[in-house]
Every structure is written in C-alpha cells, then in structure tokens.
Design an enzyme around this catalytic site. Structure first.
Site, PDB file in Angstrom:
ATOM      1  N   SER A 120      20.307  24.779  63.791  1.00  0.00           N
ATOM      2  CA  SER A 120      18.789  24.214  63.893  1.00  0.00           C
ATOM      3  C   SER A 120      18.363  23.694  62.596  1.00  0.00           C
ATOM      4  O   SER A 120      18.070  24.553  61.559  1.00  0.00           O
ATOM      5  CB  SER A 120      17.939  25.312  64.341  1.00  0.00           C
ATOM      6  OG  SER A 120      18.522  25.472  65.786  1.00  0.00           O
ATOM      7  N   HIS A 147      10.782  25.909  65.114  1.00  0.00           N
ATOM      8  CA  HIS A 147      11.332  27.302  65.621  1.00  0.00           C
ATOM      9  C   HIS A 147      12.009  28.123  64.476  1.00  0.00           C
ATOM     10  O   HIS A 147      12.281  29.427  64.595  1.00  0.00           O
ATOM     11  CB  HIS A 147      12.084  27.207  66.852  1.00  0.00           C
ATOM     12  CG  HIS A 147      13.496  26.821  66.696  1.00  0.00           C
ATOM     13  ND1 HIS A 147      13.879  25.410  67.042  1.00  0.00           N
ATOM     14  CD2 HIS A 147      14.721  27.209  66.372  1.00  0.00           C
ATOM     15  CE1 HIS A 147      15.186  25.238  66.861  1.00  0.00           C
ATOM     16  NE2 HIS A 147      15.737  26.492  66.586  1.00  0.00           N
ATOM     17  N   ASP A 187       8.749  20.480  67.938  1.00  0.00           N
ATOM     18  CA  ASP A 187       9.943  21.344  67.284  1.00  0.00           C
ATOM     19  C   ASP A 187      10.103  20.869  65.802  1.00  0.00           C
ATOM     20  O   ASP A 187      11.258  21.024  65.472  1.00  0.00           O
ATOM     21  CB  ASP A 187      10.884  21.649  67.936  1.00  0.00           C
ATOM     22  CG  ASP A 187      11.441  23.047  67.693  1.00  0.00           C
ATOM     23  OD1 ASP A 187      10.926  23.880  66.808  1.00  0.00           O
ATOM     24  OD2 ASP A 187      12.954  23.151  67.738  1.00  0.00           O
TER      25      ASP A 187
END
Length: 469
Positions: free
Chosen positions: A222, A114, A144
């Site tokens: 992230s 993402h 992911d």
C-alpha cells in the site's frame, strides 16, 4: 635407456593420470549445445532490470506507530470485571511510499491515507542504512491519498531519488506494469503484470476510479508505485480483494497528483460541488427516457448551485463543457476537480429536450467525519457523519452515514461500505455519530469484541457484525 627403464616410466605416467569426473564431462557437453538466440527477450530483460534499478531508489518503507488501548481481560477470564480497565499498547503498521519531489531539504512522499492515518509516530526508511522521522503534510480519506515529508539532508545525489510521474489518462488495458513495494516487510519487492481494467469501482472509497492490475500486491505494498515500462509512476497501489487472486487496485497518478498538490499547498482538499444526488442511467432507465449514457438527477439540494441554476429532478446530465459524461463516476470526478467559483455549462436532457444549463460550481461543504469510531478503542477504519434533516426526511430513517471505509480495516473486513446507513448498534437505535461512539464504548467496556449493526443499504435493511479488534 634400457627397455626396463622405459617400461617403468610409461607405467608411472599412466598411474599419475586421473580420469575426469563424470559430472564434468556431462556439463561440458551441455555447454557445447548451441545457445538460444533470444535477442529480443534478452534486450527486454536488460531494460526491465535497468528500469527497476532506476525506480527503486524512489521507493521507501513507512513505519506508522499508533497507540491503542486494550483490555487485559478476554472472554475466557473467569471473574466479572466491575469497571472498564484498559491498558495502552503501541501498534506498528507498515506500508510503502514513493518520493515525488523536493522542496528545500525535504523529500515529499506520496502514500496511502490508511498507511499513516492516526499515527503518533512516523518513520521512513529511505535505504538500507537510512531511517528518519517523518511528518504528515496532509491526508485525504476520500481518495486514500496522503503526503508526508522527511529530511533529505546528507543524502547523496537526492535528485536521483525522485520518481518520474506519468499520465494515467493515457493508459490502456493490456499495457505492462511493475509494482514495487514492501509486502509483509520484504523491502523493494518487484512484481510484474498488465493493466487488467481501468476506472474500476469496488466500493471502499467515496471517490474511486481505480487501475486494476494483475501484478501481485500484498499487505505492505500500500502506497507504493505502479510503474509503466518507461519507468513512470502511473498509479499508487492501494487495495486488494481478500477473496480474489491476482486482483490489485491503484489510484491513478493524475488523481493522486491533484490531491497531493492541494494537500501540499492548502493542507486539505478543496472539491467542487453543485449539490445533486445522481445515479447511473441503467438499461431500464435508458429504455424509459431514451438516453443511453449520463447521470440522472434524483435529488437537488436546497440553496445549492444546482438549484440556483434551475436543475431539476429527472434531468439527465450528458456533458460538461462539451465533454460527454458516461456515468455517475465520470461526472463526479469532473465536478470534484473543478475549482470552486468556475462556471461550467451542462448539457441536460429534460423530458426529451436538450438544454444548456450554466452552473457556478461551489465548494463542497465540510462533512462531520470521524476516522475512528472511538477515541478510546482501536481504529475501525470507518468515517461517519450525521444524516442531515433533509436526508432523514427523504430516506425516512435516522442513523449515521458511512462516508469512508479503509481498505483492509476492521469495518471493511466486516462488510461495511461507503453509502451504508447504520441504524442501530446491538439493537439500540442511533441518530448521531456521538450515539454510535457511545454504543461502541459501551460494548468495549463490557469486554465485547463484536457488535451487531442494523444497516440500510439501498432500499433494504441488513445486519452486519462489526469486529472491534
């Protein structure tokens, strides 16, 4: 010397002496206090700082630029717009990554899908003075995970930038961990905590077995590493719960390595498949069938490896090649990571009897997915596919299946989760991904920022308001 001269010199010497400041006297006393002999803590602190200094060079900042089209007219525009009019704009997102190795003069960087998905431009900041364009090697929305590459030319001692990877299968709850990343653009921020839980599922990805930690992570973390006290990367920080405090989730490094190796070698992830729909053995089911752990088969796909091997609805899979199966996630992960063509032996309980069933694992069929609901609009962070005729007949509905939801994306914030079936958009029934995309485009063309979805979740229908921007 006369008595007068002696008196004069004594007086001048007194005048020339200045009294010490009060603060200096106070601080002198504080320094005279005996120091605390915390040798163990001092050694721990020293090792912790050395660990961070060793790992930090492998952590990078990733800038992804996407092109989105937006309407210049908002809801307060006083005149009706007779035709859709949108203008392109660039949107820049930020994340983290960790260098996991080199090939030739290229660094390979592990990050989240993402962070880089749908990026038109990708740049990586290796250090304070070095920023370079990067290329996506491969992405996997189902876990992911993504791999990107960037030039290592001109980097002094590039091997020192490569992180050491650990073994996430050996982790235990309570172990100390460090998260390094770029929350809100604050580069190489270090936070400290413990492993709070293992094998967590929070309903945002198709394949989940998260490490839960209380080491604070925020947007921008992230893709960054979760590190143990030996300086080994044991996870890739991926998600937070917006409603929770001190709850972070990381993809285990062993799973990330498995995905990354396939992305590097093949450009995609090849997963094992046997063709069953399974569910956990709940306490009520356990009481009925007399089996406490495993995965019970609720459906067998036609012409699948499972059907060819003779597996049946109601069978409970309790072991794979002699290794116990605890639940659905356990079985799912094992079959997924089995190379297609491999024969596995499943221990099955059927009507109270134990069976050994040999199954030749196949390759998971490609699913029709779209990572964004609309080619024209902003990224919703939503992966969809059409329901198969078999699924439509079994479920008694027509719609599209949500196969992936990007953490923190618009779809996730709106409450959509993998496994949901979208039945209608603004009360108009849909039966394909194309129907969904057209409905979203229609809503955007009329200036709407939200649509009303009717969603089937489990055995119940519910309405969800999906934000489009």
């Amino acid at each position: 010397m006369t008595l007068f001269m002696a008196f004069l010199l004594f007086t001048l010497s007194i005048v020339g002496c200045k009294a010490k400041p009060v603060s200096e006297e106070i601080f002198r006393q504080s320094q005279s206090s005996p120091p605390f002999q915390g040798k163990v803590l001092e050694e721990f602190e020293k090792e912790l700082t050395e660990l961070v200094e060793t790992v930090s060079p492998s952590v990078v900042t990733i800038f992804a630029t996407q092109e989105v089209k937006v309407s210049p007219f908002d809801e307060d525009f006083p005149f009706p717009v007779p035709f859709p009019f949108q203008i392109p704009q660039e949107r820049r997102s930020l994340g983290s990554g960790v260098i996991i190795g080199m090939h030739g003069d290229k660094f390979y960087i592990l990050t989240n899908n993402h962070v880089v998905q749908n990026a038109k431009k990708l740049r990586v900041k290796l250090d304070e003075h070095t920023e370079r364009e990067a290329r996506i090697v491969g992405t996997d929305p189902k876990t992911d995970i993504a791999v990107i590459e960037v030039s290592a030319k001109g980097i002094e001692n590039p091997q020192s930038r490569i992180a050491r990877l650990g073994d996430s299968d050996k982790l235990k709850v309570g172990q100390l961990v460090i998260a390094i990343g770029n929350p809100y653009g604050l580069e190489r921020t270090v936070t400290f905590g413990v492993i709070s839980a293992l094998k967590r599922s929070i309903g945002i990805l198709q394949y989940e077995s998260f490490i839960q930690t209380d080491a604070p992570i925020n947007p921008g973390n992230s893709g960054g590493p979760l590190v143990n006290i030996r300086g080994e990367v044991i996870g890739i920080n991926t998600a937070i719960l917006a409603e929770g405090q001190g709850l972070g989730f990381a993809v285990p490094i062993n799973l990330a390595k498995w995905v990354a190796s396939q992305l590097i070698e093949k450009g995609k992830v090849q997963r094992g498949y046997i063709g069953v729909v399974i569910q956990d053995v709940t306490p009520d089911i356990a009481e009925t069938i007399g089996v406490k752990e495993g995965a019970i088969i609720a459906q067998v796909a036609p012409n699948s490896p499972a059907q060819k091997a003779g597996l049946q609805i109601g069978d409970v899979i309790v072991a794979v090649d002699g290794q116990p199966v605890k639940d659905v996630r356990d079985l799912q992960m094992r079959i997924m990571r089995t190379t297609p063509g491999t024969e596995v032996v499943l221990k099955v309980i059927r009507q109270g009897k134990e069976l050994q069933v040999k199954v030749s694992v196949g390759e998971m069929p490609e699913e029709k997915e779209t990572a964004r609901a609309s080619e024209e609009g902003g990224d919703l962070g939503l992966a969809l596919r059409d329901l198969t005729p078999t699924e439509q007949a079994r479920l008694g509905v027509r719609g599209v299946l949500v196969t992936g939801v990007t953490p923190g994306g618009l779809a996730y914030q709106s409450g959509l989760r993998p496994g949901d079936i979208i039945l209608s958009v603004n009360n108009a029934n849909i039966s394909s991904v194309d129907d969904f995309k057209q409905a979203i485009e229609k809503a955007k063309s009329t200036g709407k920022d939200k649509v009303l979805l009717l969603v089937r979740r489990g055995d119940s229908n519910m309405y969800v308001v999906l934000n489009l921007r």
